[in-house]
Design a protein around this motif. Structure first.
Motif, PDB file in Angstrom:
ATOM      1  N   ARG A  80      47.152  35.331  38.138  1.00 48.41           N
ATOM      2  CA  ARG A  80      46.665  36.226  39.181  1.00 48.41           C
ATOM      3  C   ARG A  80      45.386  36.961  38.780  1.00 48.41           C
ATOM      4  NH1 ARG A  80      50.513  40.204  41.913  1.00 48.41           N
ATOM      5  NH2 ARG A  80      48.758  40.086  43.360  1.00 48.41           N
ATOM      6  N   ARG A  81      44.812  36.595  37.663  1.00 51.74           N
ATOM      7  CA  ARG A  81      43.664  37.376  37.180  1.00 51.74           C
ATOM      8  C   ARG A  81      42.466  37.294  38.109  1.00 51.74           C
ATOM      9  NH1 ARG A  81      41.468  33.760  32.091  1.00 51.74           N
ATOM     10  NH2 ARG A  81      41.779  31.738  33.076  1.00 51.74           N
ATOM     11  N   GLN A 115      51.568  36.870  31.255  1.00 51.10           N
ATOM     12  CA  GLN A 115      52.386  36.897  32.471  1.00 51.10           C
ATOM     13  C   GLN A 115      51.544  37.045  33.740  1.00 51.10           C
ATOM     14  OE1 GLN A 115      53.043  38.648  29.745  1.00 51.10           O
ATOM     15  NE2 GLN A 115      54.926  37.678  29.043  1.00 51.10           N
ATOM     16  N   TRP A 116      50.316  37.521  33.592  1.00 47.09           N
ATOM     17  CA  TRP A 116      49.458  37.777  34.751  1.00 47.09           C
ATOM     18  C   TRP A 116      48.279  36.821  34.814  1.00 47.09           C
ATOM     19  CZ3 TRP A 116      51.131  41.157  38.325  1.00 47.09           C
ATOM     20  CH2 TRP A 116      52.124  42.059  37.936  1.00 47.09           C
ATOM     21  N   LYS A 117      48.240  35.819  33.969  1.00 45.52           N
ATOM     22  CA  LYS A 117      47.077  34.938  33.898  1.00 45.52           C
ATOM     23  C   LYS A 117      46.807  34.251  35.233  1.00 45.52           C
ATOM     24  CE  LYS A 117      45.061  31.172  31.198  1.00 45.52           C
ATOM     25  NZ  LYS A 117      45.246  30.260  30.038  1.00 45.52           N
ATOM     26  N   ILE A 136      43.751  39.595  29.522  1.00 50.12           N
ATOM     27  CA  ILE A 136      44.883  39.685  30.438  1.00 50.12           C
ATOM     28  C   ILE A 136      46.143  39.184  29.756  1.00 50.12           C
ATOM     29  CG2 ILE A 136      45.748  39.000  32.708  1.00 50.12           C
ATOM     30  CD1 ILE A 136      43.178  40.721  32.728  1.00 50.12           C
ATOM     31  N   GLU A 137      47.257  39.903  29.964  1.00 55.30           N
ATOM     32  CA  GLU A 137      48.531  39.452  29.411  1.00 55.30           C
ATOM     33  C   GLU A 137      48.916  38.111  30.033  1.00 55.30           C
ATOM     34  OE1 GLU A 137      50.278  40.539  27.039  1.00 55.30           O
ATOM     35  OE2 GLU A 137      49.838  42.667  26.741  1.00 55.30           O
ATOM     36  N   VAL A 190      49.266  44.530  32.851  1.00 49.19           N
ATOM     37  CA  VAL A 190      48.359  43.453  33.244  1.00 49.19           C
ATOM     38  C   VAL A 190      47.288  43.230  32.177  1.00 49.19           C
ATOM     39  CG1 VAL A 190      46.723  42.662  34.999  1.00 49.19           C
ATOM     40  CG2 VAL A 190      48.749  43.972  35.682  1.00 49.19           C
ATOM     41  N   LEU A 232      44.444  45.815  41.023  1.00 46.98           N
ATOM     42  CA  LEU A 232      45.207  44.652  41.470  1.00 46.98           C
ATOM     43  C   LEU A 232      46.237  45.129  42.487  1.00 46.98           C
ATOM     44  CD1 LEU A 232      45.883  41.617  41.191  1.00 46.98           C
ATOM     45  CD2 LEU A 232      47.530  42.252  39.413  1.00 46.98           C
ATOM     46  N   ARG A 248      55.302  44.633  36.724  1.00 50.86           N
ATOM     47  CA  ARG A 248      54.103  45.431  36.463  1.00 50.86           C
ATOM     48  C   ARG A 248      54.369  46.524  35.417  1.00 50.86           C
ATOM     49  NH1 ARG A 248      50.103  45.482  40.009  1.00 50.86           N
ATOM     50  NH2 ARG A 248      51.508  45.070  41.740  1.00 50.86           N
TER      51      ARG A 248
END
Length: 543
Positions: free
Chosen positions: A474-475, A470-472, A467-468, A427, A527, A422
């Motif tokens: 969990r979006r 790395q977080w796709k 969204i970056e 994010v 989040l 994080r």
């Protein structure tokens, strides 16, 4: 920057540093801050791509160096280097990366920066520095390479298609001392990049000087360190690596650094904690190198655990009754009688953090780590308290310290790695607001029309965010809260998303045709119960 004044240079190290200098960054210089110096030319590079490539290379290098016993992870020696680096970084807002600092057990004079803010120092560079300003010069130069995106700008200028692969090859070469992986990864003629390397070294000297001055360091330190490199040429066995032929000669760089120092006024002073920590850190590092170790245990008298246990029990009773601050006071009193039990300040830190006294909790956790620097949970708790105060760099340092002390998978390791992700990878890349009624499935075309003001009788207000990567995955877990001018949450719900990296949420008009409340509203994305971005907007009377 590349620094080499030692007979310990070898072919693998030379090739490694050559590529690193071309790809990324280095240490310090000296000059007054100027606007044209501090603004990078050209279009903004892909910070996300730099972050991802650098994170991969840094992970590979650390894992292999650790396996070889060459990665110094002593929390006190490494903590000093982090304090030095963060003392410079704090003056560089906005920061493109979270900067992390490493020490490699190697006697040669060398420092390099990977893309994305991971900066490596050989132990020889730290031990060779005569004073803090010299070391700060090297550090500032390396930070300048990362801050000015030299890795990405180099790639763009030369149109090299496989630089990410090359960076991973760097990790193999650094860890094994074998030049073969680096040669395979490079795949292009090094001579094609020499011009860019020279330009970036000169720029890092100048910009690094400005960074030094902002933080209160004497820019003459870089000139003195260049002189040290020159004197190294007389040592038996010293040879100048071929790639340095195209760099500015260190004699010229030293003269330039002196001129910048002459024309510079230093506006402030260095944090005494960093200034006073320099010599103890050198002595500790020298001891680590001499003993062939990567960390040291504290040598303190054994605590009187019975005395501490009685106070811990009393503190637990008070905390359970709801008086956490009184419990913390009991423990503080016990520490005066029994100063060597790390459980007392650690528990006091937990109580203070729970009461919202973050600064006092940080001091307590630091005391616990002075007594036992290898307690993973103490590093983790300290990191959370630092994060609360916005100290991202220091929080990442202690999370990495915790991570390195957790040998097996478990709930704590999962929490540590989640916090690291994080902090290093935000994010949300960017976010904004648009008026409703537009096709929110085509968010990329609306980005240029993002707004901060809407009429009270306007229809839907749409929040969007990119969204970056790395977080796709969990979006869809992100929630958006809509907060009115009085601070009330008037709507809340999960976001929707399209097939790209964009996600969105909408604030519908009030029921019954009512007008929205006038004033400043906020759209807050959350989040895991933590705010990740907040956008403010104003509702104005209808025209």
């Amino acid at each position: 920057m590349s620094v080499n004044g030692s007979a310990h240079w070898n072919a693998a190290g030379g090739a490694l540093l050559a590529l690193l200098c071309a790809c990324s960054g280095g240490g310090g210089g000296s000059s007054a801050p100027q606007q044209n110096v501090l603004q990078a030319p050209g279009a903004t590079p892909s910070v996300a791509r730099e972050r991802e490539a650098g994170f991969k290379a840094d992970s590979d290098i650390r894992a292999k160096l650790r396996a070889q016993g060459r990665l110094i992870d002593d929390p006190l020696a490494l903590g000093f280097l982090n304090d030095l680096g963060q003392s410079l970084v704090r003056h560089l807002e906005p920061q493109p990366f979270v900067y992390r600092f490493r020490i490699v057990k190697d006697p040669s004079l060398n420092a390099f920066a990977l893309p994305g803010g991971a900066i490596y120092f050989n132990s020889g560079t730290i031990l060779e520095a005569n004073d803090l300003d010299e070391l700060a010069g090297v550090m500032a130069h390396e930070i300048a390479h990362s801050k000015r995106h030299h890795w990405m700008r180099r790639q763009k200028a030369t149109a090299l298609p496989s630089l990410v692969t090359q960076i991973v090859g760097i990790g193999l070469a650094a860890a094994t001392g074998d030049v073969a992986p680096l040669v395979v990864a490079e795949g292009v003629n090094q001579a094609l990049r020499l011009k860019h390397t020279r330009e970036f070294e000169e720029e890092a000297d100048t910009v690094g000087t400005a960074f030094m001055v902002r933080a209160g360091y004497d820019p003459l330190g870089m000139a003195v360190f260049f002189d040290r490199l020159n004197s190294g040429k007389d040592r038996p066995g010293y040879t100048l690596p071929p790639y340095l032929y195209s760099h500015p000669r260190s004699e010229v760089r030293a003269l330039d650094a002196v001129e910048r120092a002459r024309s510079t006024t230093i506006p402030g002073s260095v944090d005494p904690k960093v200034r006073n920590g320099f010599r103890p850190a050198q002595l500790r590092l020298a001891l680590l190198v001499d003993q062939g170790r990567t960390t040291l245990q504290p040598n303190l008298p054994a605590p009187n655990r019975a005395l501490a246990n009685a106070s811990l029990n009393e503190a637990r009773r008070l905390a359970e009754s709801g008086d956490g601050l009184a419990a913390a006071a009991v423990l503080q009193s016990a520490e005066r009688r029994e100063p060597n039990d790390p459980r007392l300040p650690f528990r006091r830190g937990e109580l203070l953090a729970a009461a919202g006294h973050s600064a006092d909790a940080i001091a307590a956790y630091r005391r616990a780590l002075e007594l036992d620097p290898n307690t993973a949970l103490a590093h983790y708790r300290l990191a959370l308290a630092l994060k609360e105060l916005g100290e991202r760099g220091d929080a990442v340092f202690h999370l990495e310290q915790a991570q390195g002390r957790l040998n097996r998978q478990g709930a704590l390791l999962h929490s540590v790695e989640a916090e690291l992700l994080r902090l290093i990878f935000p994010v949300v890349r960017r976010a904004g607001l648009v008026a409703g009624g537009q096709d929110i499935r085509n968010i990329p075309t609306l980005v240029q029309r993002s707004r901060e003001q809407f009429d009270a009788d306007a229809g839907r207000v749409v929040w969007w965010a990119e969204i970056e990567p790395q977080w796709k995955e969990r979006r869809s877990e992100i929630e958006v809260r809509w907060i009115d001018p009085g601070g009330a949450v008037v709507a809340q719900g999960k976001v929707a998303h399209d097939s790209s990296n964009y996600t969105f949420a909408a604030l519908d008009p009030p029921p019954g045709g009512e007008a929205r409340r006038l004033g400043i509203w906020q759209a807050e994305a959350v989040l895991d119960g933590e705010r990740i971005v907040r956008k403010a907007f104003r509702i104005t009377p209808p025209e």
